[in-house]
Design a protein around this motif. Sequence first.
Motif, short mmCIF file in Angstrom:
data_model
loop_
_atom_site.label_atom_id
_atom_site.label_comp_id
_atom_site.label_asym_id
_atom_site.label_seq_id
_atom_site.Cartn_x
_atom_site.Cartn_y
_atom_site.Cartn_z
N PHE A 1 5.31 16.64 -3.94
CA PHE A 1 5.95 15.78 -4.93
C PHE A 1 6.24 14.40 -4.36
O PHE A 1 6.73 14.29 -3.24
CB PHE A 1 7.26 16.39 -5.42
N ALA B 1 6.42 18.11 0.03
CA ALA B 1 6.12 19.40 -0.61
C ALA B 1 5.37 19.22 -1.94
O ALA B 1 5.67 19.88 -2.93
CB ALA B 1 7.39 20.23 -0.81
N SER C 1 5.49 24.03 -4.36
CA SER C 1 5.96 25.02 -5.33
C SER C 1 4.96 25.16 -6.48
O SER C 1 4.84 26.24 -7.06
CB SER C 1 7.31 24.58 -5.88
N THR C 2 4.25 24.07 -6.79
CA THR C 2 3.29 24.14 -7.91
C THR C 2 2.16 25.12 -7.59
O THR C 2 1.64 25.77 -8.48
CB THR C 2 2.68 22.75 -8.22
N VAL D 1 11.28 21.76 -10.79
CA VAL D 1 10.15 21.41 -11.67
C VAL D 1 9.36 22.65 -12.09
O VAL D 1 9.05 22.85 -13.26
CB VAL D 1 9.21 20.38 -10.98
N GLU E 1 8.78 24.55 -15.72
CA GLU E 1 7.41 24.81 -16.20
C GLU E 1 7.22 26.28 -16.53
O GLU E 1 6.65 26.63 -17.57
CB GLU E 1 6.42 24.40 -15.10
#
Lengths: 80, 358
Positions: free
Chosen positions: A48, A46, B112-113, B143, B147
């Motif tokens: 990372f 995902a 997710s980023t 993370v 952020e």
Amino acid sequence: MCLAIPARIVELEGDRAVVDTMGNQFKAKTTLLPHTKLGDIVLVHAGFAIQVIEEEEAKKTWQLIAEIDEFSDTQNRVSG
Amino acid sequence: MLERIYKAQQLMDAACKTLGRQINIMEVCGTHTVAIFRNGIRTTLPKAIKLLSGPGCPVCVTDQGYIDIVLDLAQRDDCIIATYGDMIRVPGSNGSLETKRSAADVRVMLSSTDALQLAKDNPDKTVVFVAVGFETTAPATAVVIKEAAEEKRENFCILSGHKLVVPAMRALLAEKNDKIDAFLCPGHVSVIIGYGAFNEIVNDFSRPCVVAGFEPMQIIEGLAEICRQLSQGKAELKSIYTAAVTEEGNTTAQQLIAECFEPADGCWRGLGRIKKSTLKLKDKFSRFDALKRFNITETPVEDTTGCRCGEVLCGLIDPPQCALFGSACVPETPVGPCMVSSEGACAAWFKYGRKKQR
């Protein structure tokens, strides 16, 4: 969904990396692996990197992925 | 290679002979499920070894109530739904994100980023990230929560559907299915939590727990190791996925999870409510909690479709025992989540031959 793909870090700036898996390059973050460095092979999930692994181990997975791709291609040719 | 297969077979045969009954081994990882089917591993095992596909696919264990909340949020004009692709076809009580797509703004994310970036790019909308997944995926959410907090990004929130593997295994053994003899434990979840996390299953329930990777040989040797223990009357913790899994796991990832989330009681499809089995945002990050942001109360939803995914997930039935399987419920028009996800037990049974597998 919890599958992670091995990829080599080919660019690294802070925790932002570009990784390469079987010739495909994409962005990944190394936030979860603070000590990772350029050239490392990491498992990416995902977006990372979650673990550093040995090249030999990565090759086994790449080989598997290539076989599955080949198999899918054959299947598509047969059915299509 | 042949020698290793031969040795594995010997261990399995010995266990079958010693126990003289069916041996039930559950895998708790959707990727294992697919790898087992794709490689035809079930067909190579002795008849007495039965593999059960447990609650190892995050999409499959997400309950209907959660999906309904996502669908409700998707109806809002002021929201963009950001989701991993796996979730898009899961049916709620009324349609799926895919069927709502014409009227709603739903974006598929690989990370997710990307969801946080989407919020930056759309300051006049609130991005709701559909945060599902086990411990492998939860750190990625942590993370971006940190952020978002640092950046004071107010138009971003998450609907946490993150779940914890070990509490589900405990609940399964304690309440749903005590016939499970052993667990083939997930590979990449274990990269994060460490194989030591399964110690409590071994100690409290006397069940062998073996962590394996995803190559066919790893899976076969993992099953053989379980058989070795069973035939010797032992229950031990072992990892044969030494290339990636350590006893303590990825401590940076664990710390991030602990910093942002706390364990909370939560609903699982098939397993019901399990104590401290889900991850809820900690109070200091509660402004990023979609439930609080939109003042939503979770209500249990009764599934009335006749879908038996719940029993499949507990290893109580095989997918073909569900009346909907292969008729009303097929991968193109799935009724239940185990048919939607490519890692679901029903989809794997359907795709890789219903008659040939056991």
